[in-house]
Design an enzyme around this catalytic site. Structure first.
Site, PDB file in Angstrom:
ATOM      1  N   GLN A  12       4.385  12.656 -28.270  1.00  0.00           N
ATOM      2  CA  GLN A  12       5.609  12.187 -28.944  1.00  0.00           C
ATOM      3  C   GLN A  12       5.940  10.750 -28.576  1.00  0.00           C
ATOM      4  OE1 GLN A  12       6.579  13.816 -31.317  1.00  0.00           O
ATOM      5  NE2 GLN A  12       7.580  15.753 -30.875  1.00  0.00           N
ATOM      6  N   HIS A 177      15.243   8.388 -11.142  1.00  0.00           N
ATOM      7  CA  HIS A 177      15.433   8.943 -12.487  1.00  0.00           C
ATOM      8  C   HIS A 177      15.650  10.448 -12.365  1.00  0.00           C
ATOM      9  CE1 HIS A 177      15.161   9.214 -16.775  1.00  0.00           C
ATOM     10  NE2 HIS A 177      14.040   9.902 -16.771  1.00  0.00           N
TER      11      HIS A 177
HETATM   12  N1  LIG Z   1      10.643   8.149 -17.807  1.00  0.00           N
HETATM   13  C1  LIG Z   1      11.445   8.606 -18.738  1.00  0.00           C
HETATM   14  O1  LIG Z   1      12.558   8.113 -18.902  1.00  0.00           O
HETATM   15  C2  LIG Z   1      10.987   9.719 -19.639  1.00  0.00           C
HETATM   16  C3  LIG Z   1      11.725  10.070 -20.798  1.00  0.00           C
HETATM   17  C4  LIG Z   1      11.245  11.086 -21.607  1.00  0.00           C
HETATM   18  C5  LIG Z   1      10.069  11.773 -21.286  1.00  0.00           C
HETATM   19  N2  LIG Z   1       9.389  11.404 -20.147  1.00  0.00           N
HETATM   20  C6  LIG Z   1       8.127  12.050 -19.760  1.00  0.00           C
HETATM   21  O2  LIG Z   1       7.054  11.492 -20.511  1.00  0.00           O
HETATM   22  C7  LIG Z   1       5.946  12.414 -20.559  1.00  0.00           C
HETATM   23  C8  LIG Z   1       5.405  12.493 -21.986  1.00  0.00           C
HETATM   24  O3  LIG Z   1       6.379  13.011 -22.875  1.00  0.00           O
HETATM   25  P1  LIG Z   1       5.996  13.317 -24.400  1.00  0.00           P
HETATM   26  O4  LIG Z   1       7.234  13.810 -25.060  1.00  0.00           O
HETATM   27  O5  LIG Z   1       5.250  12.190 -25.001  1.00  0.00           O
HETATM   28  O6  LIG Z   1       4.989  14.555 -24.187  1.00  0.00           O
HETATM   29  P2  LIG Z   1       3.871  15.100 -25.208  1.00  0.00           P
HETATM   30  O7  LIG Z   1       3.519  16.477 -24.733  1.00  0.00           O
HETATM   31  O8  LIG Z   1       4.316  14.937 -26.616  1.00  0.00           O
HETATM   32  O9  LIG Z   1       2.631  14.105 -24.952  1.00  0.00           O
HETATM   33  C9  LIG Z   1       1.923  14.091 -23.773  1.00  0.00           C
HETATM   34  C10 LIG Z   1       0.465  13.844 -24.128  1.00  0.00           C
HETATM   35  O10 LIG Z   1      -0.271  13.681 -22.905  1.00  0.00           O
HETATM   36  C11 LIG Z   1      -1.570  14.148 -23.184  1.00  0.00           C
HETATM   37  N3  LIG Z   1      -2.373  14.345 -21.962  1.00  0.00           N
HETATM   38  C12 LIG Z   1      -2.432  15.419 -21.146  1.00  0.00           C
HETATM   39  N4  LIG Z   1      -3.335  15.215 -20.163  1.00  0.00           N
HETATM   40  C13 LIG Z   1      -3.846  13.969 -20.361  1.00  0.00           C
HETATM   41  C14 LIG Z   1      -4.817  13.183 -19.697  1.00  0.00           C
HETATM   42  N5  LIG Z   1      -5.443  13.623 -18.598  1.00  0.00           N
HETATM   43  N6  LIG Z   1      -5.100  11.961 -20.185  1.00  0.00           N
HETATM   44  C15 LIG Z   1      -4.475  11.497 -21.291  1.00  0.00           C
HETATM   45  N7  LIG Z   1      -3.555  12.187 -21.960  1.00  0.00           N
HETATM   46  C16 LIG Z   1      -3.242  13.423 -21.507  1.00  0.00           C
HETATM   47  C17 LIG Z   1      -1.321  15.427 -23.967  1.00  0.00           C
HETATM   48  O11 LIG Z   1      -2.489  15.865 -24.658  1.00  0.00           O
HETATM   49  C18 LIG Z   1      -0.195  14.994 -24.897  1.00  0.00           C
HETATM   50  O12 LIG Z   1      -0.679  14.524 -26.150  1.00  0.00           O
HETATM   51  C19 LIG Z   1       6.506  13.719 -19.979  1.00  0.00           C
HETATM   52  O13 LIG Z   1       6.095  13.853 -18.633  1.00  0.00           O
HETATM   53  C20 LIG Z   1       8.020  13.535 -20.038  1.00  0.00           C
HETATM   54  O14 LIG Z   1       8.706  14.291 -19.054  1.00  0.00           O
HETATM   55  C21 LIG Z   1       9.841  10.404 -19.332  1.00  0.00           C
END
Ligand SMILES: NC(=O)c1ccc[n+]([C@@H]2O[C@H](COP(=O)([O-])OP(=O)(O)OC[C@H]3O[C@@H](n4cnc5c(N)ncnc54)[C@H](O)[C@@H]3O)[C@@H](O)[C@H]2O)c1
Length: 310
Positions: A12, A177
């Site tokens: 996402q 965070h």
């Molecule tokens: N820092 C912030 O403020 C903040 C805010 C929102 C979300 N997040 C975090 O961001 C992360 C991603 O969120 P998202 O909504 O995009 O999740 P998502 O599930 O939509 O996307 C994550 C992607 O990572 C991929 N992935 C898994 N293992 C992998 C690897 N070894 N190498 C490469 N890609 C790999 C998955 O296949 C997936 O497509 C989560 O950990 C979420 O908690 C952080």
């Protein structure tokens, strides 16, 4: 020569990062994910490339599951990892996301040793610590995105409470965070006036609560994942400041080497991002209450980092 932006994780947030990077024409984008998600990243890349004619963008996206294609990226943004589901804390993600980070960080070290790396995966403060340790990169080369997002949420709720333009809200969220992040009330300024003189205590408490719960509120609404539009925009602001040497002072999860009395940990502080990566940490004069809040947040960060087994 066009710059190269590597996005590790094509879910996402990754997809929105790719779109924003193209719309801002920051450079060519490589959207990397694991082989199981090959269709997803190839599809997103093709879909975004098909919109470049509409506005005449010259940058392109490549969707790939091959680290060779990520090689030599100028900047990397990591979203590889599992997002929260309703009822989960960010810390609940540690074990599963640390496993992913071990793989990602080892590849970054091998393929992109000169990149400026922005991590988004949660639990943010612990994951950026793991990234730094595994890559062995310089302290100015690794940073986490959380403060730009938390601050943006803070500003939004202030502007909503006052019914004023968000452009005239100056504010900052410090610390980790987590649930005890610290929106700095005393430093919040709207149109030159102090927030404390513009809103009453209950209204300010409400703004602080909604800021701290900003992520959880979206997890509860989405049910299957967490926020993605605002996190992507926030990380792009950091990447842009690096690529264009803007030297913006943004709240970032940066390595502290004695600043704020903290050494050897990553915490959310105002940091200058330019061509040199994290070029400078800005130390604010905190009062007793603010210091206590920072300490409390630091204790939580330390606790999560203590569980990071590399
Ligand atoms: N820092 C912030 O403020 C903040 C805010 C929102 C979300 N997040 C975090 O961001 C992360 C991603 O969120 P998202 O909504 O995009 O999740 P998502 O599930 O939509 O996307 C994550 C992607 O990572 C991929 N992935 C898994 N293992 C992998 C690897 N070894 N190498 C490469 N890609 C790999 C998955 O296949 C997936 O497509 C989560 O950990 C979420 O908690 C952080």
């Amino acid at each position: 020569m066009k710059r190269k932006i590597g996005l590790i994780g094509g879910g996402q947030i990754g997809g929105n990062l790719a779109l924003l990077a193209i719309q801002k024409q920051l450079g060519d984008v490589v959207l990397y994910d694991i082989p199981q998600a090959e269709g997803l990243v190839k599809g997103k890349a093709l879909d975004i490339n098909q919109l470049t004619a509409v506005e005449g963008y010259d940058c392109r996206v490549t969707g790939t599951t091959d680290w060779n294609q990520v090689r030599g990226s100028d900047v990397l943004v990591i979203t590889a990892g599992v997002p929260r589901k309703p009822g989960m804390s960010r810390e609940d993600l540690l074990e599963v996301n640390l496993k992913i980070m071990r793989d990602v960080a080892a590849n970054i070290k091998q393929y992109c040793s000169n990149a400026f790396v922005i991590n988004i995966a949660n639990p943010l403060d612990a994951m950026v610590f793991a990234l730094y340790k595994i890559t062995g990169f310089k302290k100015n080369q690794v940073v986490g995105m959380a403060g730009v997002l938390d601050t943006s949420r803070f500003k939004f709720f202030v502007s909503e409470a006052l019914g004023c333009s968000i452009r005239d809200v100056e504010a900052l969220v410090l610390g980790g965070h987590g649930d005890d992040m610290g929106p700095l009330i005393r430093h919040a300024i709207v149109g030159g006036g102090r927030l404390t003189q513009l809103l009453n205590k209950e209204e300010i408490d409400d703004v602080v609560r909604r800021t701290r719960d900003g992520g959880a509120e979206l997890v509860a609404l989405y049910k299957t994942g967490s926020a993605y539009f605002a996190p992507a925009a926030s990380a792009i602001a950091m990447a842009e400041s690096y690529l264009l040497d803007r030297k913006r002072v943004l709240p970032c999860t940066a390595y502290l080497d004695g600043e704020y009395g903290i050494r050897g940990y990553f915490m959310g502080v105002p940091a200058q991002i330019g061509a040199g990566g994290v070029e400078k940490i800005f130390e604010l004069a905190l009062n007793e209450n603010e210091k206590a809040e920072m300490d409390k947040s630091f204790d939580s960060v330390k606790k999560t980092v203590a569980s990071v087994k590399l």
